[in-house]
Motif scaffolding. Structure first.
Motif, PDB file in Angstrom:
ATOM      1  N   TYR A 198      57.832 -11.236  42.842  1.00  0.00           N
ATOM      2  CA  TYR A 198      58.856 -10.405  41.867  1.00  0.00           C
ATOM      3  C   TYR A 198      58.621 -10.405  40.481  1.00  0.00           C
ATOM      4  O   TYR A 198      58.600  -9.234  39.788  1.00  0.00           O
ATOM      5  N   GLN A 201      56.743  -7.495  38.657  1.00  0.00           N
ATOM      6  CA  GLN A 201      57.568  -6.476  38.636  1.00  0.00           C
ATOM      7  C   GLN A 201      59.264  -6.380  37.717  1.00  0.00           C
ATOM      8  O   GLN A 201      59.739  -5.552  37.703  1.00  0.00           O
ATOM      9  N   ASP A 204      59.425  -4.183  34.746  1.00  0.00           N
ATOM     10  CA  ASP A 204      59.377  -2.570  35.353  1.00  0.00           C
ATOM     11  C   ASP A 204      61.042  -2.386  35.891  1.00  0.00           C
ATOM     12  O   ASP A 204      61.580  -1.157  35.515  1.00  0.00           O
ATOM     13  N   TYR A 205      61.654  -3.358  36.560  1.00  0.00           N
ATOM     14  CA  TYR A 205      63.068  -2.976  37.145  1.00  0.00           C
ATOM     15  C   TYR A 205      63.868  -2.903  35.884  1.00  0.00           C
ATOM     16  O   TYR A 205      65.016  -1.863  36.041  1.00  0.00           O
ATOM     17  N   TYR A 218      57.361   3.797  40.883  1.00  0.00           N
ATOM     18  CA  TYR A 218      57.833   2.929  41.621  1.00  0.00           C
ATOM     19  C   TYR A 218      56.627   2.181  42.474  1.00  0.00           C
ATOM     20  O   TYR A 218      57.088   1.142  43.268  1.00  0.00           O
TER      21      TYR A 218
END
Length: 224
Positions: A198, A201, A204-205, A218
């Motif tokens: 995780y 990323q 990015d989230y 995505y």
């Protein structure tokens, strides 16, 4: 049946909670954090309202020690509870009631506090604090290191089955809320693997939430 850590990153102001237990879904009941305010763990015959009330008190200006003292004086069946808190200045405080289960203990320093009950030995929380203080880098990495140190120090008296980690920083929601709600294997190891997947990323989230048009792709089939 639980051991946990609440911590603040002195460099970024980020807060985090990590927790593991023999009970299922421990993080759903025990981990609380609010960006710019602090982090709280409520455990041992858990009263989840202690987590939310602790954050509310610190958001209104109470220090970690003041918040925990108010909870100690006003909480229901407080002798059955353990509460750990860290505030925006890095102050820490702990309440461990006299009816905490089995072997229980606690340890704290600036920016970090740990507590546990039904432990294999009373040195586990100090091992958590020492490992956190000896570590560096991203807060999530440091929390995983601390929880792995708990296992190395003996952990719970019996096997643990769930684990979780919550991280908050500069937005109104947790930037990471990762949980292993039940496994017959190694929940802390599985949590570490989940965090490793995780963490690259995470930003990015956040970007996608704040401005989808400017955020990275995505990376899934059908994404243009």
């Amino acid at each position: 049946m639980t051991f946990s850590i609440v911590a603040r990153c002195a460099e970024t102001g980020m807060f985090g909670v990590a927790v593991s237990s023999s009970s299922p879904a421990v993080a759903a009941r025990c981990a609380y954090a609010q960006a710019g305010v602090g982090a709280v763990a409520s455990q041992n015959v858990t009263d989840p309202t202690l987590g939310t009330r602790g954050l509310e008190l610190m958001a209104r200006g109470a220090s970690a020690a003041e918040a925990v003292d108010i909870l100690r004086k006003t909480g229901s069946f407080i002798d059955y509870r353990q509460v750990l808190a860290v505030d925006a200045a890095g102050n820490t405080a702990i309440h461990s009631g006299g009816n905490a289960l089995g072997v229980w203990s606690e340890a704290k320093a600036e920016n970090v506090a740990s507590g546990g009950n039904l432990l294999a030995n009373p040195g586990v929380p100090q091992a958590i604090v020492d490992a956190f203080l000896a570590s560096s880098g991203v807060l999530g990495d440091r929390l995983i290191i601390a929880m792995e140190a708990a296992l190395a120090a003996g952990g719970e008296a019996g096997p643990v089955h769930s684990a979780g980690m919550k991280l908050v920083r500069d937005v109104a929601w947790p930037v990471a809320d990762l949980r292993v709600d039940w496994t017959e294997g190694d929940p802390i190891g599985e949590l570490a693997a989940l965090w490793k997947r995780y963490e690259p990323q995470l930003d990015d989230y956040v970007s996608r939430a704040l401005d989808p048009a400017a955020a990275p792709s995505y990376g899934v089939p059908g994404d243009t």
